[in-house]
Design an enzyme around this catalytic site. Structure first.
Site, PDB file in Angstrom:
ATOM      1  N   THR A  93     -28.268  -9.106 -57.615  1.00 56.26           N
ATOM      2  CA  THR A  93     -28.103  -7.704 -57.227  1.00 56.26           C
ATOM      3  C   THR A  93     -26.916  -7.143 -57.988  1.00 56.26           C
ATOM      4  O   THR A  93     -25.766  -7.484 -57.708  1.00 56.26           O
ATOM      5  CB  THR A  93     -27.865  -7.588 -55.709  1.00 56.26           C
ATOM      6  OG1 THR A  93     -28.931  -8.242 -55.017  1.00 56.26           O
ATOM      7  CG2 THR A  93     -27.815  -6.132 -55.285  1.00 56.26           C
ATOM      8  N   LYS A 169     -33.550  -2.613 -55.101  1.00 56.79           N
ATOM      9  CA  LYS A 169     -32.867  -3.703 -54.399  1.00 56.79           C
ATOM     10  C   LYS A 169     -31.653  -3.184 -53.631  1.00 56.79           C
ATOM     11  O   LYS A 169     -31.427  -3.545 -52.463  1.00 56.79           O
ATOM     12  CB  LYS A 169     -32.448  -4.766 -55.418  1.00 56.79           C
ATOM     13  CG  LYS A 169     -31.543  -5.856 -54.873  1.00 56.79           C
ATOM     14  CD  LYS A 169     -32.198  -6.699 -53.809  1.00 56.79           C
ATOM     15  CE  LYS A 169     -31.308  -7.888 -53.456  1.00 56.79           C
ATOM     16  NZ  LYS A 169     -31.832  -8.659 -52.324  1.00 56.79           N
ATOM     17  N   LYS A 238     -20.340  -5.591 -50.730  1.00 56.16           N
ATOM     18  CA  LYS A 238     -20.605  -5.322 -52.146  1.00 56.16           C
ATOM     19  C   LYS A 238     -21.839  -4.443 -52.314  1.00 56.16           C
ATOM     20  O   LYS A 238     -21.834  -3.441 -53.046  1.00 56.16           O
ATOM     21  CB  LYS A 238     -20.810  -6.638 -52.903  1.00 56.16           C
ATOM     22  CG  LYS A 238     -21.096  -6.467 -54.394  1.00 56.16           C
ATOM     23  CD  LYS A 238     -21.858  -7.642 -54.983  1.00 56.16           C
ATOM     24  CE  LYS A 238     -23.329  -7.552 -54.639  1.00 56.16           C
ATOM     25  NZ  LYS A 238     -24.168  -8.504 -55.411  1.00 56.16           N
TER      26      LYS A 238
END
Length: 291
Positions: A93, A169, A238
């Site tokens: 990711t 994503k 994150k």
């Protein structure tokens, strides 16, 4: 097929193992040698530097974030040293901006970049049951489809632009984290009126929210299960940050993402960054003064 595999963390190790079981030759690199040694015992070939993995036909990278990916693949000289025609499957990711930059760097190096982020925790990586979103050159995707079939239960094509897979994503991870926060808050409310957590989970997963996100995290929140992380709070922070950054240039407001970021930031600041993402829901219950 000869494959370079870079990044043998909780997800990458299981993925690499499945490729070995499928009969592929693996050249593996990882910062921690413990994971490398485990794969070597299963037939992989250890490499001393990322450039040595880039002599393969296909390179798969499963690294933690933009910074690590930049260091390992770009600043190391690995991408620049690769032979033209190499296919790189980037399965982590990563931010929209960095994937766009990577696409330009790969084009300059004559390497075909496929963004192929995966959906699923480490148990699904180990069982080869991930869902994989792919975007990139269609001819290259066709060549690596047999590998994707080993790693996942289904591949979801998203066109030619690797950014499309990246942003999907990021957006869906934001939705997952939102679901966990909402589950914890709703459980806190129902618990305060005497509803048993297990009854709450049984009801929501059997009616309105019969989906893996709730079926996996609902019971973990009910049991206050925050250890043994398959997806940590630090990684959740994150990913929410990536969503907020992706929204800015296109002027997309994400107000709930800002709330999630603050809750996750608070948890990480209190030393809970390596706890499972279910801890986000548990924290919602504890904020209400309940255990």
């Amino acid at each position: 097929m000869r494959i370079g595999f870079i990044g043998l963390g909780s997800m990458g190790k299981g993925m690499a193992t499945n490729l070995l079981k499928a009969g592929h030759q693996l050249l593996v690199w990882n910062r921690s040698q413990e994971a490398v040694e485990s794969l070597v015992k299963q037939g992989a070939i250890a490499t001393r530097h990322p450039t040595e993995a880039f002599v393969a036909d296909v390179v798969i990278s499963m690294l933690a974030d933009d910074t690590v990916t930049r260091t390992v693949l770009i600043e190391s000289g690995a991408l620049a040293s690769s032979k033209p025609g190499l296919i790189h499957l980037s399965m982590a990711t990563l931010s929209v901006a960095f994937v766009r930059e990577m696409a330009e760097l790969h084009a300059s190096a004559g390497v075909e970049l496929i963004a192929a982020p995966v959906f699923g925790r480490n148990d699904l990586a180990e069982s080869g049951m991930l869902n994989i979103v792919v975007a990139g050159p269609q001819g290259a995707i066709a060549k690596v489809q047999p590998l994707l079939d080993v790693l996942g239960q289904k591949t979801w094509p998203m066109g030619e632009d690797p950014v499309s897979a990246s942003v999907l994503k990021i957006a869906t991870n934001m939705m997952l984290i939102s679901a966990i926060e909402a589950t914890g808050e709703a459980m806190a409310l129902s618990q305060s009126y005497g509803v048993a957590n297990n009854d709450f989970v049984d009801f929501i997963t059997g009616t309105l929210f019969s989906a893996p996100a709730y079926k996996v995290y609902g019971p973990k929140i009910a049991r206050r299960e925050t250890e043994g992380a398959g997806f940590t709070l630090r990684l959740g922070l994150k990913d929410v940050g990536l969503a907020l950054k992706a929204g800015e240039p296109n002027h997309v407001p994400l107000p709930f993402a800002s709330v999630l970021r603050d809750n996750l930031l608070d948890a990480v600041a209190l030393g809970q960054g390596e706890n499972d993402l279910a801890a986000l829901g548990v924290r919602a219950i504890k904020r209400s003064g309940q255990e």
